[in-house]
Design a protein around this motif. Structure first.
Motif, short mmCIF file in Angstrom:
data_model
loop_
_atom_site.label_atom_id
_atom_site.label_comp_id
_atom_site.label_asym_id
_atom_site.label_seq_id
_atom_site.Cartn_x
_atom_site.Cartn_y
_atom_site.Cartn_z
N ALA A 157 0.85 -1.19 -0.09
CA ALA A 157 0.09 -0.17 -0.01
C ALA A 157 0.96 1.38 0.19
CB ALA A 157 -0.80 0.11 1.23
N MET A 158 2.05 1.25 0.81
CA MET A 158 2.77 2.51 0.85
C MET A 158 3.47 2.60 -0.66
SD MET A 158 4.43 2.25 4.74
CE MET A 158 4.75 0.63 4.71
N LEU A 159 4.22 1.55 -1.04
CA LEU A 159 4.75 1.70 -2.36
C LEU A 159 3.64 2.21 -3.56
CD1 LEU A 159 7.02 -1.44 -2.38
CD2 LEU A 159 7.78 0.89 -2.11
N ILE A 160 2.64 1.80 -3.65
CA ILE A 160 1.58 2.19 -4.31
C ILE A 160 1.29 3.57 -4.29
CG2 ILE A 160 -0.94 1.62 -5.32
CD1 ILE A 160 -0.50 -1.22 -4.83
N ALA A 161 1.18 4.00 -3.06
CA ALA A 161 0.71 5.61 -2.92
C ALA A 161 1.80 6.54 -3.30
CB ALA A 161 0.40 5.48 -1.15
N ILE A 162 2.92 6.02 -3.34
CA ILE A 162 4.15 6.76 -3.70
C ILE A 162 3.86 7.70 -5.16
CG2 ILE A 162 6.60 7.22 -3.92
CD1 ILE A 162 6.78 5.21 -1.95
N LYS A 163 3.92 8.82 -5.31
CA LYS A 163 3.65 9.21 -6.70
C LYS A 163 5.07 9.58 -7.47
CE LYS A 163 -0.58 10.72 -6.18
NZ LYS A 163 -1.09 9.55 -5.46
N PRO A 164 5.12 9.56 -8.68
CA PRO A 164 6.45 9.90 -9.34
C PRO A 164 7.09 11.06 -8.88
CG PRO A 164 4.74 9.10 -11.02
CD PRO A 164 4.22 9.09 -9.66
N GLY A 165 8.44 11.21 -8.84
CA GLY A 165 9.18 12.14 -8.15
C GLY A 165 9.13 12.32 -6.45
N GLU A 166 8.42 11.41 -6.04
CA GLU A 166 8.43 11.66 -4.38
C GLU A 166 9.51 10.47 -4.06
OE1 GLU A 166 3.60 12.43 -3.51
OE2 GLU A 166 4.39 10.49 -2.96
#
Length: 72
Positions: free
Chosen positions: A15-24
């Motif tokens: 869930a944490m990895l999926i929530a990370i947006k490009p550039g974050e």
């Protein structure tokens, strides 16, 4: 059979990895603390995600989420 607690840890990491947006950016220590998984496990996952170009290592346990689409 895998213990439910282990499954919950993997679910949290996913869930944490999926929530990370490009550039974050994400820190290995933060993922370790939040997921409950071992640091070596998190490093293995992030290194493999870097290998397939989804994350870019920045050094010192920091990774940046890459975009799947090239910039035009």
């Amino acid at each position: 059979m895998v213990a439910p607690d282990v499954n919950a840890r993997w679910d949290r990491l996913q869930a944490m990895l999926i929530a990370i947006k490009p550039g974050e950016t994400i820190r290995v220590d933060a993922l370790t603390k939040e997921s409950g998984l071992e640091r070596d496990t998190i490093m293995t996952v992030l290194n493999e995600l870097a290998r397939v170009m989804l994350f870019e290592p920045q050094g010192d346990g920091v990774f940046v989420r890459r975009s799947l689409w090239p910039h035009s």
